[in-house]
Enzyme design. Structure first.
Site, PDB file in Angstrom:
ATOM      1  N   ASP A   1      63.010  90.307  47.535  1.00 35.56           N
ATOM      2  CA  ASP A   1      61.858  91.282  46.517  1.00 35.56           C
ATOM      3  C   ASP A   1      60.027  91.114  47.240  1.00 35.56           C
ATOM      4  O   ASP A   1      59.800  89.718  46.329  1.00 35.56           O
ATOM      5  CB  ASP A   1      62.163  90.954  44.944  1.00 35.56           C
ATOM      6  CG  ASP A   1      63.389  91.428  44.250  1.00 35.56           C
ATOM      7  OD1 ASP A   1      64.161  91.498  45.595  1.00 35.56           O
ATOM      8  OD2 ASP A   1      63.929  91.716  43.016  1.00 35.56           O
TER       9      ASP A   1
ATOM     10  N   LYS B   1      60.967  99.085  43.372  1.00 40.20           N
ATOM     11  CA  LYS B   1      60.950  98.663  42.260  1.00 40.20           C
ATOM     12  C   LYS B   1      59.707  98.512  41.418  1.00 40.20           C
ATOM     13  O   LYS B   1      58.735  98.287  42.047  1.00 40.20           O
ATOM     14  CB  LYS B   1      61.585  96.880  42.790  1.00 40.20           C
ATOM     15  CG  LYS B   1      61.065  95.796  41.448  1.00 40.20           C
ATOM     16  CD  LYS B   1      62.231  94.459  41.592  1.00 40.20           C
ATOM     17  CE  LYS B   1      61.388  93.217  40.270  1.00 40.20           C
ATOM     18  NZ  LYS B   1      62.242  91.874  41.157  1.00 40.20           N
TER      19      LYS B   1
ATOM     20  N   LYS C   1      64.936  99.728  41.111  1.00 42.15           N
ATOM     21  CA  LYS C   1      65.119  98.639  40.262  1.00 42.15           C
ATOM     22  C   LYS C   1      64.196  98.577  39.497  1.00 42.15           C
ATOM     23  O   LYS C   1      63.143  97.607  39.817  1.00 42.15           O
ATOM     24  CB  LYS C   1      64.853  97.273  41.082  1.00 42.15           C
ATOM     25  CG  LYS C   1      65.356  95.674  40.180  1.00 42.15           C
ATOM     26  CD  LYS C   1      65.072  95.003  41.182  1.00 42.15           C
ATOM     27  CE  LYS C   1      65.552  94.033  40.338  1.00 42.15           C
ATOM     28  NZ  LYS C   1      64.983  92.174  41.302  1.00 42.15           N
TER      29      LYS C   1
END
Lengths: 320, 281
Positions: free
Chosen positions: A157, A220, A256
């Protein structure tokens, strides 16, 4: 599983990243986001009522989509151990509860998480690139990422450089994401836009496109360290960007939302947005994740309510 | 006299706010002469769930407030009730035989609140103890509130019994969800307005008007409720069911017709914590 083949852009998109000015004119040529329209659409979809068997399925699906997260300065190996135990079997008294999708930790704790998840399908995600601020040199970010990959992280991430975004250095962001993507090797790359710092829906849309063009597997919303985090309108704007990208490239990008999703109701609102924007192909843990920690307990309590008929309480789920 | 008479909407009291029922339902309330009085909110199981959440979140702050502070808050409730005495008398009188009886009930309720207010900072020395032990230790037993209590208030003397239930439960630091008399809920609605304006933190006292037979089973089975006060349950079969349901999560249950006098009622919703502390160091 997610496709991981090299990104080949169609002719229309192939040279938008050839120069700063080309990228800029592409991003500013994207149609503007209708703020009122997005918010109204979200408000409308949020009223949907999901009950009984649909609710039971929704709860299990949401559990399977969770990236169970701990990103605190005070994280210990013991904390990771308990988190992994919870990820494997969220309710110790009920083996019918599915495992979560992944655990998400800082990169020095990846090895610990890995060793506690041997023999399961649960992935380990590591935050990298000077999370959460992203304020470091590219060399440091690459080192940060390769450390995590070397320890066995399945997913990375990364955060984008929001400073560069506000300065208008879009190509720098694009290049950085590409560099990190190369270091990731087979690990999936999730790109955190930190939408709370991007200020407008148009900016969110532009940042989504930069990330997708640069080869992100997932986009995300947030780090969870900044308020507002994953609001529903922002999630919808990103889902629509994913849809547009899919129409033009046939490539499926995952989504996400993370931060601020605390209740089963919040999770369901997100699932409805996905279903209505992208359809069933995205309604699985390979294409949609929810970054959360306290959400899991609420899902477990709701699940228990459905099976026993009595409301459950926080004394009956594990303390994080 | 205002040009337009403004009728009050009798709503629930949850977390310091006055919401309508999640179910959107209401029911009609009549006086002793079968004259229509008001439409009152008919609470549902989801309102009960929301009330438990509100009560639980207020509990830590209320139970950790100083006893002196809790006493001040309860005294303040009495002050404001005194200021609205006429309104309460009128409302109690819709069911009492005479106005005189109504006045007596209201005055007793106010006196009782002052009495409760005085008890907050005297509980630990009257119900706690310093225990002799064989060893170099101080050993204390300290009363602590039990947590979230769900209570059903009786129809007799609706105001006085409601004040007795709420006061005896919250003075020690518990949070309460109370279902007032189904037929005579108006004094409870007025009492909620008193609580809302008297420094009682939101969520410590929650009032759900409606049918206890509908709502109480959800509270009895709720895992986040620690005790039940069944004072107002007149139906024996229902009381037994509630008691059985409460036993599943080891709740303290005050049975109907227990009629605990004074301090005993307060003590029922306490737990005792015993602490060992080294001596002579």
């Amino acid at each position: 599983m997610l496709q991981n083949d090299p990104l080949v852009l169609p002719p229309l998109l192939s040279d938008v990243t050839s120069s700063e000015s080309a990228l800029r004119s592409f991003l500013f040529g994207l149609s503007g986001v209708d703020k009122v329209g997005v918010e109204q659409r979200v408000a409308e979809l949020s009223t949907r009522s999901i009950k009984t068997t649909a609710k039971a399925e929704g709860i299990d699906l949401a559990i399977k989509m969770i990236d169970l997260t701990t990103l605190e300065g005070m994280d210990t190996k013991g904390k990771i151990k308990t988190l992994c135990a919870k990820a494997r079997r969220p309710d110790p008294l009920d083996s019918s509860v599915p495992s979560v999708a992944a655990v998400c930790v800082y990169n020095d704790l990846v090895a610990e998480a890995k060793s506690n998840l041997v023999g399961t399908n649960i992935k380990v995600a590591a935050v990298a690139t000077a999370f959460p601020s992203g304020r470091a040199t590219l060399a440091t970010k690459i080192q940060d990422t390769s450390d995590a990959v070397a320890q066995g992280a399945d997913e990375i991430d990364m955060v984008i450089d929001r400073g560069a975004f506000h300065e208008g250095r879009f190509l720098d962001i694009y290049d950085q994401i590409q560099s990190i993507k190369q270091v990731c090797k087979s690990a999936h790359l999730k790109v955190i836009l930190e939408t709370g710092e991007l200020k407008t829906y148009d900016n969110v849309k532009r940042a989504s496109w930069i990330a997708m063009l640069a080869g992100a597997d997932f986009i995300k919303t947030s780090t969870g360290k900044i308020q507002p985090a994953a609001t529903l309108p922002v999630t919808l704007v990103m889902l629509q960007a994913i849809r547009d990208f899919h129409i033009q490239t046939r490539r499926m990008i995952g989504m996400k939302p993370a931060g601020g999703i605390k209740t089963t109701k919040d999770a369901f609102k997100n699932l409805v947005l996905v279903k209505e924007t992208l359809g069933d192909n995205w309604l699985n843990p390979d294409m949609f994740r929810i970054g959360a920690s306290s959400l899991l307990n609420d899902l477990l309590m709701q699940r228990k309510k459905l099976t026993t008929g009595a409301y459950s309480g926080p004394d009956y789920v594990t303390v994080d | 006299m205002a040009e337009l008479e403004i009728k009050r909407t009798a709503k629930l009291f949850i977390g310091g706010a006055f919401p309508r029922s999640e179910s959107g339902r209401t029911y009609e309330v009549f006086d002793k002469n079968k004259q229509f009085l008001a439409n009152v909110t008919l609470g549902s199981k989801k309102d009960a769930r929301d009330a438990v959440t509100a009560a639980r979140s207020s509990f830590s702050k209320w139970s950790q407030a100083t006893a002196y502070n809790r006493g001040q808050v309860l005294y303040r409730v009495a002050e404001i009730m005194q200021g609205r005495r006429e309104q309460f008398v009128t409302e109690v009188n819709t069911w009492s035989k005479t106005k005189k009886q109504a006045e007596i009930e209201v005055d007793k309720a106010i006196d009782l609140l002052v009495w409760f207010a005085g008890w907050t900072d005297k509980l630990s020395m009257t119900t706690g103890s310093n225990n002799p032990v064989a060893g170099p230790f101080f050993n204390f037993s300290i009363p602590e509130p039990t947590g979230v209590v769900a209570a059903i208030a009786p129809s007799q003397n609706p105001l006085l019994s409601l004040v007795e239930i709420i006061g005896s439960i919250v003075l020690s630091g518990n949070a309460v969800i109370v279902i007032p008399s189904e037929k005579q809920p108006l004094t409870a609605v007025s009492l909620a307005e008193v609580f809302a304006t008297s420094d009682v933190p939101g969520g410590v006292i929650n009032i759900l008007t409606g049918s206890y037979k509908e709502i109480a089973p959800w509270l009895a089975s709720h895992e986040d409720v620690n005790a039940l006060d069944l004072s107002g349950v007149s139906d024996k079969a229902v009381a037994l069911d509630l008691e059985k349901s409460g036993a599943q999560t080891l709740k303290r249950v005050l049975r109907p017709n227990a009629n605990l006098p004074g301090l005993e009622r307060i003590k029922f919703f306490l737990e005792t914590k015993t602490v060992w502390h080294p001596r002579g160091l």
